[in-house]
Design an enzyme around this catalytic site. Structure first.
Site, mmCIF file in Angstrom:
data_model
loop_
_atom_site.group_PDB
_atom_site.id
_atom_site.type_symbol
_atom_site.label_atom_id
_atom_site.label_comp_id
_atom_site.label_asym_id
_atom_site.label_seq_id
_atom_site.Cartn_x
_atom_site.Cartn_y
_atom_site.Cartn_z
ATOM 1 N NE ARG A 14 -2.060 -1.314 3.821
ATOM 2 C CZ ARG A 14 -1.891 -0.456 4.826
ATOM 3 N NH1 ARG A 14 -2.361 0.769 4.731
ATOM 4 N NH2 ARG A 14 -1.257 -0.829 5.916
ATOM 5 C CG ASN A 89 7.828 2.162 2.284
ATOM 6 O OD1 ASN A 89 7.656 3.382 2.277
ATOM 7 N ND2 ASN A 89 6.808 1.316 2.352
ATOM 8 C CE1 TYR A 162 5.992 6.938 11.560
ATOM 9 C CE2 TYR A 162 6.349 9.302 11.752
ATOM 10 C CZ TYR A 162 6.172 8.176 10.966
ATOM 11 O OH TYR A 162 6.179 8.296 9.592
ATOM 12 C CB ILE A 195 3.105 11.112 1.594
ATOM 13 C CG1 ILE A 195 4.546 11.655 1.677
ATOM 14 C CG2 ILE A 195 2.843 10.380 0.280
ATOM 15 C CD1 ILE A 195 4.955 12.629 0.609
HETATM 16 P P1 NAP Z 1 0.721 3.031 4.950
HETATM 17 O O1 NAP Z 1 -0.107 3.555 3.860
HETATM 18 O O2 NAP Z 1 0.123 2.853 6.301
HETATM 19 O O3 NAP Z 1 1.406 1.656 4.479
HETATM 20 C C1 NAP Z 1 2.270 1.000 5.332
HETATM 21 C C2 NAP Z 1 2.892 -0.185 4.632
HETATM 22 O O4 NAP Z 1 3.824 -0.790 5.560
HETATM 23 C C3 NAP Z 1 1.890 -1.233 4.241
HETATM 24 O O5 NAP Z 1 2.241 -1.774 3.001
HETATM 25 C C4 NAP Z 1 2.022 -2.265 5.357
HETATM 26 O O6 NAP Z 1 1.785 -3.587 4.918
HETATM 27 C C5 NAP Z 1 3.504 -2.151 5.674
HETATM 28 N N1 NAP Z 1 3.821 -2.668 6.997
HETATM 29 C C6 NAP Z 1 3.368 -2.239 8.199
HETATM 30 N N2 NAP Z 1 3.901 -2.971 9.184
HETATM 31 C C7 NAP Z 1 4.707 -3.884 8.590
HETATM 32 C C8 NAP Z 1 5.545 -4.908 9.067
HETATM 33 N N3 NAP Z 1 5.653 -5.155 10.380
HETATM 34 N N4 NAP Z 1 6.244 -5.656 8.171
HETATM 35 C C9 NAP Z 1 6.138 -5.418 6.843
HETATM 36 N N5 NAP Z 1 5.362 -4.451 6.338
HETATM 37 C C10 NAP Z 1 4.660 -3.695 7.202
HETATM 38 O O7 NAP Z 1 1.987 3.980 5.214
HETATM 39 P P2 NAP Z 1 2.727 4.998 4.209
HETATM 40 O O8 NAP Z 1 2.170 6.331 4.428
HETATM 41 O O9 NAP Z 1 2.785 4.434 2.842
HETATM 42 O O10 NAP Z 1 4.182 4.993 4.887
HETATM 43 C C11 NAP Z 1 5.280 4.271 4.332
HETATM 44 C C12 NAP Z 1 6.559 4.772 5.003
HETATM 45 O O11 NAP Z 1 6.698 6.166 4.794
HETATM 46 C C13 NAP Z 1 6.561 4.572 6.519
HETATM 47 O O12 NAP Z 1 7.867 4.218 6.947
HETATM 48 C C14 NAP Z 1 6.195 5.933 7.046
HETATM 49 O O13 NAP Z 1 6.674 6.153 8.344
HETATM 50 C C15 NAP Z 1 6.861 6.828 6.025
HETATM 51 N N6 NAP Z 1 6.304 8.177 5.942
HETATM 52 C C16 NAP Z 1 5.009 8.403 5.598
HETATM 53 C C17 NAP Z 1 4.532 9.704 5.523
HETATM 54 C C18 NAP Z 1 3.127 10.042 5.134
HETATM 55 O O14 NAP Z 1 2.757 11.235 5.205
HETATM 56 N N7 NAP Z 1 2.299 9.104 4.704
HETATM 57 C C19 NAP Z 1 5.381 10.780 5.804
HETATM 58 C C20 NAP Z 1 6.697 10.511 6.165
HETATM 59 C C21 NAP Z 1 7.143 9.215 6.209
HETATM 60 P P3 NAP Z 1 0.414 -4.428 5.180
HETATM 61 O O15 NAP Z 1 -0.730 -3.537 4.858
HETATM 62 O O16 NAP Z 1 0.593 -5.578 4.234
HETATM 63 O O17 NAP Z 1 0.407 -4.884 6.603
#
Ligand code: NAP
Length: 258
Positions: A14, A89, A162, A195
């Site tokens: 995702r 990621n 976090y 994001i």
């Molecule tokens: P998201 O939409 O919640 O997606 C999270 C992803 O991580 C999913 O594919 C989930 O897989 C996977 N995941 C969670 N726990 C896991 C585990 N224990 N082992 C393997 N996979 C795991 O989050 P996102 O916004 O795309 O964030 C991705 C990265 O970017 C994260 O590190 C986050 O901290 C960082 N980030 C995000 C933002 C933002 O604004 N969105 C900003 C800065 C940084 P499943 O669904 O298959 O469990």
């Protein structure tokens, strides 16, 4: 062994990870699409890549588990025979987004296991495999990209675990960049701003308002594709003399203004 570079993207079912997997596939990488709970979503990412003529495989596993990390890297080896790029990621937000004075042990454990311990030991184990492959002349070099966050330096008192895990990821990037340079492996931190993804969906209205008020000079939400483009750029030959760098992909959020 595959005749094109192979990337493993954690949490690629995702959001940002999905975007990175699609971007890397489009730029010629075979991709290991790691997921934890969303098997069906990971299958859809793999299907999309295959329909576009790429190569991908869905790989289940919790990055917080040592056993799963080992199996994940083993499966990349069996499926593709090489690993050129690791993108750390996968990440979760603070459980319940509780105030610093209410923060829980359980959230700390889960956030640090997923957001810091997992990436650290995956980088360690991936690097060992990359070094062996580089020394054997099987791959030209390696790349590790850690997806951190503006939360590495911007305080949110309702997400202490976090923020701290992401701050530590900055040091982790510099440690590995220093240790792995002699082996031909470069290491970067990509630092996303706000994001649009499932992670930020629950706080969409708050961020809509903050962005409209000028949270970042570029007044829009970032997209997974914005992050993917930065990661793909790092895999290109554009930065041969650069490592340990933080790449801000945040619409300019990090700039302090008066
Ligand atoms: P998201 O939409 O919640 O997606 C999270 C992803 O991580 C999913 O594919 C989930 O897989 C996977 N995941 C969670 N726990 C896991 C585990 N224990 N082992 C393997 N996979 C795991 O989050 P996102 O916004 O795309 O964030 C991705 C990265 O970017 C994260 O590190 C986050 O901290 C960082 N980030 C995000 C933002 C933002 O604004 N969105 C900003 C800065 C940084 P499943 O669904 O298959 O469990």
């Amino acid at each position: 062994m595959l005749d094109r570079p192979v990337a493993l993207v954690t949490g690629a079912s995702r959001g940002i990870g999905r975007g990175i997997a699609l971007g890397l596939a489009a730029s010629g990488h075979a991709v290991g699409v790691n997921y934890f709970r969303s098997a069906e979503a990971a299958d859809q990412v793999v299907e999309q890549i295959r329909q576009q003529g790429g190569t991908a495989v869905a790989l289940g596993g919790d990055v917080g588990s040592a056993e799963d990390r080992q199996e994940l890297l083993d499966r990349v080896g069996t499926e593709f025979g090489r690993l050129d790029v690791l993108v750390n990621n996968a990440g979760i937000t603070s459980q319940g987004r509780k105030d610093l004075l209410e923060a829980t042990d359980a959230s700390w454990e889960r956030v640090f296991a997923t957001n810091l311990k997992g990436p650290f030991f995956l980088a360690q184990q991936a690097a060992r495999r990359m070094i062996a492959a580089i020394d054997a002349g099987q791959i030209p070099g390696g790349l590790i990209v850690n997806i951190s966050s503006i939360s590495a330096y911007a305080v949110s008192t309702n997400r202490a675990d976090y923020c701290m895990a992401k701050a530590a990821m900055g040091m982790m990037t510099q440690l590995f960049a220093t240790r792995l340079a002699e082996h031909g492996i470069r290491v970067f931190e990509v630092c996303p701003g706000v994001i649009a993804s499932d992670m930020t969906a629950p706080v969409k209205e708050k961020y809509d308002r903050l962005i409209a008020e000028g949270l970042s000079p570029i007044r829009r939400w970032g997209t997974p594709e914005d992050i993917a483009r930065a990661v793909v750029a790092l895999t290109s030959d554009a930065f041969p003399f650069t490592t340990g760098e933080r790449i801000n992909v945040d619409g300019g959020f990090h700039i302090r203004t008066l």
